[in-house]
Write a protein that holds these residues in place. Structure first.
Motif, short mmCIF file in Angstrom:
data_model
loop_
_atom_site.label_atom_id
_atom_site.label_comp_id
_atom_site.label_asym_id
_atom_site.label_seq_id
_atom_site.Cartn_x
_atom_site.Cartn_y
_atom_site.Cartn_z
N ASP A 337 29.64 36.90 52.52
CA ASP A 337 30.82 36.53 53.29
C ASP A 337 31.68 37.74 53.57
OD1 ASP A 337 32.74 34.60 54.42
OD2 ASP A 337 31.72 33.18 53.11
N MET A 389 30.56 35.33 47.94
CA MET A 389 31.78 34.97 48.67
C MET A 389 33.00 35.22 47.80
SD MET A 389 31.18 30.92 48.07
CE MET A 389 29.48 31.33 47.67
N ASP A 391 37.00 33.58 46.82
CA ASP A 391 37.56 32.23 46.68
C ASP A 391 38.26 31.78 47.96
OD1 ASP A 391 39.36 34.25 46.12
OD2 ASP A 391 40.30 33.25 44.42
N SER A 393 37.05 32.36 50.98
CA SER A 393 35.94 31.84 51.76
C SER A 393 35.48 30.48 51.23
CB SER A 393 34.77 32.82 51.74
OG SER A 393 35.12 34.03 52.39
N PHE A 394 35.46 30.34 49.91
CA PHE A 394 35.08 29.06 49.30
C PHE A 394 35.94 27.93 49.85
CE2 PHE A 394 35.47 25.77 46.12
CZ PHE A 394 34.21 25.66 45.53
N GLN A 415 30.80 33.80 43.28
CA GLN A 415 32.14 33.88 43.84
C GLN A 415 32.98 34.93 43.13
OE1 GLN A 415 34.91 30.58 45.22
NE2 GLN A 415 35.56 30.77 43.10
N ASN A 417 36.49 35.59 42.30
CA ASN A 417 37.71 34.78 42.19
C ASN A 417 38.88 35.69 41.84
OD1 ASN A 417 39.81 33.11 41.43
ND2 ASN A 417 38.62 31.87 40.01
N TYR A 447 37.14 25.97 40.01
CA TYR A 447 36.08 26.02 41.01
C TYR A 447 34.75 25.48 40.47
CZ TYR A 447 39.25 28.83 43.84
OH TYR A 447 40.32 29.26 44.59
N ASP A 484 31.40 31.38 39.05
CA ASP A 484 32.78 31.74 39.41
C ASP A 484 33.20 32.91 38.53
OD1 ASP A 484 35.39 31.57 40.49
OD2 ASP A 484 36.03 30.37 38.77
#
Length: 501
Positions: A337, A389, A391, A393-394, A415, A417, A447, A484
């Motif tokens: 991402d 990605m 967070d 983008s999440f 992710q 975060n 998450y 995460d």
């Protein structure tokens, strides 16, 4: 659909209902348009007979898609539906590839097509670029002469090189000419990044200083399938216009000379042109690259070893990338991402040849990786697919966890975060005197709990020693797995973005 097309080399197809559903397609379609990816977008529409009566969801969907597609049309005659689909495929896959849009009114969809003509399908339209064209022989010979006479040639391969599958031809040209090869972010995979002629990504995002230095020192720069955009050229300062001979080869004639005065511009498909260039070069024996990059790569890695081995908390994102680099299978497909992952993956995750690292750079919008891993998994079922990605983008695409879970796609989701839109916060840090506005959000969001609510198992990582076992666990899972990782943000630990150092 867009990532499926990137990985498979075949047009992606997506559909949505009228009104808001059509709006929801726009970001993905726009990325495909800017990145020259073949895609067919279908939207349903209100019945033709109710147009102008304020029916729910009524809008001009043709115009909505017009600026982000090669062709946007409403099908009004059911007898021409097959013709429209064939035309859409032809437009989408030929020349500079891109998305097309067909709006399908409800009453047209419900009508019979019995007896309507059905054009014979063309196998050439099932992949892109369709109908590839080469360069005029005189231009190919001139390009060979310019490349052969240069002392410090650099080829910059863009997304068009990878789209055309030109990695073997590009590598051979580099070996026969001694040219160094840099790529844009979307061109990553146009040459094996461990090859002696490879510089890696160049420009203003995810580049290495020695790579940009090679472009600055070049006496010839040849852009292949590259739009000479602001990032790859560091806002058109790399190379400096007028200070070096520039050759540009692009399937789209409108791109030739758009940003640089050219010694030579050639409208041609990258793979076809490079194949012709191989034959035109004066030797079939290898020429030593003019720059020895092996020691420079090692120095670049050594310079960041403190990051790679960091025991800081929140976790240094460089350590996540270093651990991932050690553990992922060679044939993995990475869907990365926008944000933290883009410069780190561009700079430190060496790509083999092919469509292995997928990063959206047409618009660089958030929320790409979660839906993207679905397309990548269906395009290449034999490969391990990994989504990276932030967070932010999440939050843009969290609903796609349901799709991933329902289809039981064995993807690993990682992710970063950092409880912020990190890239924007870094810009505010460096360029707005740390006046942070509308970038931070809750650090308490669970998450992993969200992922589990969708039926996806996962783990939260807060200590550097937990990264390796978490990734190993995720790679061993036959079902989707979510990690995460609580990390520092970009304004605290900047990624390899030259403007931030």
């Amino acid at each position: 659909a867009e990532v499926y097309a990137r990985v498979s080399g075949r047009p992606g197809v997506c559909e949505a209902p009228s009104g808001a559903g059509a709006f929801y397609l726009i970001p993905g379609v726009a990325e495909a348009y800017a990145s020259s990816i073949a895609m067919i977008a279908l939207t349903t529409d209100i019945p033709l007979k109710t147009k102008g009566k304020n029916v729910l969801t009524e809008m001009d969907q043709e115009s909505l898609f017009d600026s982000v597609t090669k062709w946007s049309v409403q099908l009004r005659n059911p007898g021409r539906s097959a013709e429209a689909i064939h035309k859409a495929m032809r437009i989408s896959t030929s020349g500079r590839a891109g998305p097309v849009h067909i709006s399908l009114p409800e009453d047209v969809l419900g009508a019979s097509t019995e007896g309507a003509p059905d054009p014979a399908p063309s196998r050439q339209l099932t992949t892109f670029p369709a109908y590839p064209t080469g360069g005029p022989p005189a231009d190919v010979q001139r390009a060979a002469k310019l490349l052969g006479s240069a002392e410090r040639p650099v080829i910059i391969a863009g997304g068009g090189t990878r789209i055309s599958g030109a990695w073997d031809e590009l590598t051979r040209v580099a070996e026969l000419s001694g040219a160094m090869v840099g790529t844009s972010i979307t061109g990553k995979g146009s040459i094996d990044e461990k090859h002696p002629n490879s510089l890696g990504v160049v420009g203003g995002n995810g580049s290495r200083p020695f790579a940009n230095g090679a472009v600055a020192d070049a006496d010839l720069v040849m852009f292949i399938g590259c739009k000479t955009d602001s990032v790859t050229t560091m806002k058109w300062t790399l190379p400096n216009p007028g200070s070096v001979d520039v050759v540009q080869v692009d399937i789209d004639p409108e791109e030739l000379g758009a940003n640089y005065p050219l010694q030579l511009g050639v409208a041609a498909d990258a793979r076809t042109f490079l194949s012709e260039l191989v034959d035109a070069l004066p030797t079939d024996e290898g020429v030593e690259p003019w720059l020895e990059v092996g020691p420079l790569r090692e120095d670049w890695v050594d310079m960041h070893r403190g990051h790679f081995e960091s025991v800081e908390q929140p976790i240094n994102p460089y350590r996540v990338i270093a651990t991932l680099k050690q553990l992922i299978p060679d044939e993995s497909i990475l869907v990365v991402d926008a944000g933290t992952g883009t410069p780190l993956a561009s700079s430190f995750l060496d790509s083999p040849v092919g469509r292995k690292v997928i990063i959206p750079r047409g618009f660089g919008g958030l929320g790409y990786a979660l839906p993207g891993v679905v397309g990548a998994a269906y395009a290449h079922r034999a490969s391990q697919v990994i989504g990276i990605m932030g967070d932010g983008s999440f939050g843009m695409a969290v609903g796609d966890l349901e799709t991933i879970s329902r289809l039981e796609i064995p993807v690993l989701l990682i992710q970063f975060n950092n409880a912020t839109f990190g890239w924007i916060k870094a810009l505010q840090h460096y360029h707005a005197d740390e006046r942070y506005f509308s970038v931070d959000f809750s650090s308490e969001t669970d998450y992993v709990g969200v992922a589990k609510a969708f039926g996806i198992d996962g783990i939260r990582v807060t200590h550097p020693d937990e990264i390796e076992p978490a990734i190993k666990e995720g790679l061993s899972e036959p079902r989707p797995f979510f990690i995460d990782i609580v990390t520092a943000s970009e304004e605290e630990i900047p990624p390899p973005v030259p403007d931030w150092f």
